[in-house]
Write an enzyme that holds these catalytic residues in place. Structure first.
Site, PDB file in Angstrom:
ATOM      1  N   LEU A  69       0.727  -1.030  -0.347  1.00  5.44           N
ATOM      2  CA  LEU A  69      -0.213   0.014  -0.038  1.00  5.44           C
ATOM      3  C   LEU A  69       1.218   1.000  -0.200  1.00  5.44           C
ATOM      4  CD1 LEU A  69      -2.607  -1.342   2.276  1.00  5.44           C
ATOM      5  CD2 LEU A  69      -3.038  -0.560   0.424  1.00  5.44           C
ATOM      6  N   ASP A  70       0.227   2.199  -0.990  1.00  7.98           N
ATOM      7  CA  ASP A  70       1.113   3.672  -0.273  1.00  7.98           C
ATOM      8  C   ASP A  70       1.390   3.824   0.590  1.00  7.98           C
ATOM      9  OD1 ASP A  70       0.788   3.342  -2.935  1.00  7.98           O
ATOM     10  OD2 ASP A  70      -0.663   5.127  -3.756  1.00  7.98           O
ATOM     11  N   ARG A  71       2.140   4.647   1.232  1.00  8.33           N
ATOM     12  CA  ARG A  71       2.927   4.993   2.896  1.00  8.33           C
ATOM     13  C   ARG A  71       1.513   5.761   3.163  1.00  8.33           C
ATOM     14  NH1 ARG A  71       6.743  10.189   3.775  1.00  8.33           N
ATOM     15  NH2 ARG A  71       4.890  10.813   3.154  1.00  8.33           N
ATOM     16  N   THR A  73      -1.309   5.570   2.575  1.00  2.79           N
ATOM     17  CA  THR A  73      -3.091   4.452   2.827  1.00  2.79           C
ATOM     18  C   THR A  73      -2.878   3.770   4.205  1.00  2.79           C
ATOM     19  OG1 THR A  73      -3.060   4.598   0.179  1.00  2.79           O
ATOM     20  CG2 THR A  73      -4.092   2.896   1.483  1.00  2.79           C
ATOM     21  N   ARG A 170      -5.950   7.633  -6.711  1.00  2.00           N
ATOM     22  CA  ARG A 170      -6.241   8.236  -6.459  1.00  2.00           C
ATOM     23  C   ARG A 170      -6.054   9.347  -7.723  1.00  2.00           C
ATOM     24  NH1 ARG A 170      -0.375   8.288  -2.243  1.00  2.00           N
ATOM     25  NH2 ARG A 170      -0.708  10.131  -3.640  1.00  2.00           N
TER      26      ARG A 170
END
Length: 223
Positions: A69-71, A73, A170
Site C-alpha cells: 500500500l502507498d505510505r 494509505t 488516486r
C-alpha cells in the site's frame, strides 16, 4: 542569488509510533491493519528505514512481502510466512482473484451515485513519482466506485479496483473530477489540506494458502 535548499531523502518522514495492529496470525500468513504514514518497505537511506515489514520482522523473522500500500494509505494487508504461501498469495493477486475494497473521502459530490472508470495509466517520467492517464501507451486500469454518503463539501465512496496499478485509485478519482482529500500528489487547493490521505483499504478477501478456504479480513476506515 540564494542557493537552493538541499532536502535530504526522508527529511519529512515521521511514521506513527506504536505496536503493529495484528488482525490474524497463523503458520502461513499474518494480516495487519497498516497505519497511514508508514512505509511498507524501507526507502533509500537510514531516514527511511522504519517500515511495516521491518517492524513485523521483529515479531515474525520469517515474514515475506506479498503486496504493498502507498505510505499514506491505511488498511488491511497480508504477509506470508513461507515461500510457498508467498507464491500462492502472489498468484492470486496476479490473476486478480483477490477481492479488494477501499473507502475514500473525495472532494465534492459526483453527479452519479456509482460508475466505472476505465482509463489506462503510465508513469509520468517527467514528474516522478506521479502517474498519468495515457490512452495510447498506458496499461489497462479499471475502478468501480459507489457513493456511500455525501455532504456539501465531500463524499465518502467505496472503491473496487479491478487492476492494481500504482496510484490507480488516486489518479482515477482525480480524473473523475473528485480527488481524494489529503492527496499530496493529485489534489490541489482545499482538497489537499486534509490532515492525511483519506484512503483506506477496508477489506481483503482471498483463498488461504493452506487448503484454499476463503478468508476475508476488514477494518473500518478511521475517517
Amino acid at each position: 542569488m540564494a542557493k537552493p535548499r538541499l532536502v535530504l531523502p526522508g527529511a519529512d518522514y515521521a511514521p506513527p509510533a506504536g505496536p503493529v495492529h495484528l488482525l490474524h496470525v497463523d503458520d502461513s500468513l499474518v494480516v495487519v491493519n497498516k497505519p497511514s504514514g508508514l512505509l511498507c518497505v524501507p526507502g533509500k537511506g537510514p531516514a527511511l528505514s522504519d517500515c511495516l515489514i521491518g517492524r513485523l520482522r521483529a515479531l515474525f523473522p520469517d515474514i515475506l512481502l506479498v503486496h504493498r500500500l502507498d505510505r499514506d494509505t491505511s488498511g488491511v494487508m497480508v504477509f506470508a510466512r513461507n515461500r510457498r504461501a508467498q507464491r500462492h498469495l502472489g498468484r492470486q493477486f496476479e490473476k486478480r482473484r483477490v477481492e479488494k475494497t477501499y473507502v475514500a473521502r473525495i472532494a465534492g459530490r459526483p453527479g452519479l451515485s456509482s460508475g466505472r472508470i476505465d482509463l489506462p495509466m503510465i508513469a509520468d517520467l517527467s514528474d516522478r513519482p506521479r502517474q498519468k492517464i495515457c490512452l495510447a501507451t498506458g496499461r489497462a486500469a479499471q475502478t468501480a466506485w459507489r457513493v456511500l454518503a455525501a455532504d456539501h463539501g465531500s463524499s465518502l465512496v467505496r472503491l473496487h479496483p479491478a487492476t492494481g496499478r500504482s496510484h490507480q485509485l488516486r489518479l482515477h478519482m482525480r480524473a473523475l473530477g473528485h480527488p481524494i482529500l489529503g492527496d499530496p500528489l493529485y489534489a490541489t487547493g482545499a482538497a489537499a489540506g486534509a490532515p492525511r490521505l483519506m484512503l483506506h483499504a477496508q477489506s481483503l478477501g482471498f483463498r488461504h494458502p493452506d487448503g484454499g478456504a476463503p478468508c476475508e479480513f476488514s477494518r473500518p476506515a478511521p475517517f
